[in-house]
Write a protein that holds these residues in place. Structure first.
Motif, PDB file in Angstrom:
ATOM      1  N   THR A   1       2.191   1.983  -3.405  1.00 22.04           N
ATOM      2  CA  THR A   1       1.177   2.582  -4.295  1.00 22.04           C
ATOM      3  C   THR A   1       0.879   4.023  -3.927  1.00 22.04           C
ATOM      4  O   THR A   1       0.351   4.767  -4.746  1.00 22.04           O
ATOM      5  CB  THR A   1      -0.151   1.782  -4.282  1.00 22.04           C
ATOM      6  N   ARG A   2       1.241   4.433  -2.719  1.00 25.09           N
ATOM      7  CA  ARG A   2       0.994   5.813  -2.272  1.00 25.09           C
ATOM      8  C   ARG A   2       2.209   6.716  -2.446  1.00 25.09           C
ATOM      9  O   ARG A   2       2.235   7.826  -1.934  1.00 25.09           O
ATOM     10  CB  ARG A   2       0.541   5.816  -0.810  1.00 25.09           C
TER      11      ARG A   2
ATOM     12  N   ILE B   1       0.842  -1.201   0.000  1.00 24.32           N
ATOM     13  CA  ILE B   1       0.000   0.000   0.000  1.00 24.32           C
ATOM     14  C   ILE B   1       0.877   1.251   0.000  1.00 24.32           C
ATOM     15  O   ILE B   1       0.607   2.209  -0.732  1.00 24.32           O
ATOM     16  CB  ILE B   1      -0.964  -0.013   1.201  1.00 24.32           C
ATOM     17  N   TRP B   2       1.922   1.247   0.815  1.00 26.29           N
ATOM     18  CA  TRP B   2       2.813   2.406   0.852  1.00 26.29           C
ATOM     19  C   TRP B   2       3.435   2.666  -0.511  1.00 26.29           C
ATOM     20  O   TRP B   2       3.544   3.816  -0.940  1.00 26.29           O
ATOM     21  CB  TRP B   2       3.898   2.209   1.905  1.00 26.29           C
TER      22      TRP B   2
END
Length: 137
Positions: free
Chosen positions: A103-104, A100-101
């Motif tokens: 993708t952020r 997730i990180w």
């Protein structure tokens, strides 16, 4: 059972080493954490502070898990719930969270190597748990 015992000792020791290293950075040079944040957050002092505060919670958790692994390694089969806890923590706060990180906007070059380490801990823990389970039955 010996493999599981050594897995618990090695992962527990690794967790405690990471805890110590992170605490040194958190309290010694907290501004260095800004380098790990994606732009424009990396230059915002409030964002850096929020990140280091949240990271501190993770570091304390890592230390507790490391200590529990070392303590539980005296009776690995009797303490297999600790191993399962670590495996699931590695899946979710490890691989899923790192993904997730990335993708952020966080640097994949920083988190992909850790994803490999998470995967190694997961797979070896699960294999050694299975082997110890067969011996215990």
């Amino acid at each position: 059972m010996k493999k599981l015992q050594w897995w618990m000792r090695i992962v527990g020791g690794f967790y405690l080493l990471l805890t110590l290293m992170n605490l040194i950075f958190l309290f010694g040079t907290p501004e260095s954490f800004g380098e790990n944040l994606p732009s424009p957050l990396s230059t915002d002092p409030l964002a850096v502070r929020a990140f280091t505060d949240a990271w501190m919670v993770f570091v304390f958790e890592l230390g507790v898990l490391g200590a529990m692994l070392l303590y539980g390694s005296g009776n690995p089969v009797g303490n297999k719930i600790i191993v399962w806890t670590v495996i699931f923590a590695e899946v979710f706060r490890g691989i899923v969270a790192d993904g997730i990180w990335i993708t952020r906007g966080y640097a994949a070059s920083s988190y992909l190597p850790f994803m490999v380490i998470h995967l190694l801990i997961i797979v070896t823990g699960w294999l050694f748990l299975r082997q110890a389970g067969k011996l215990a039955n």
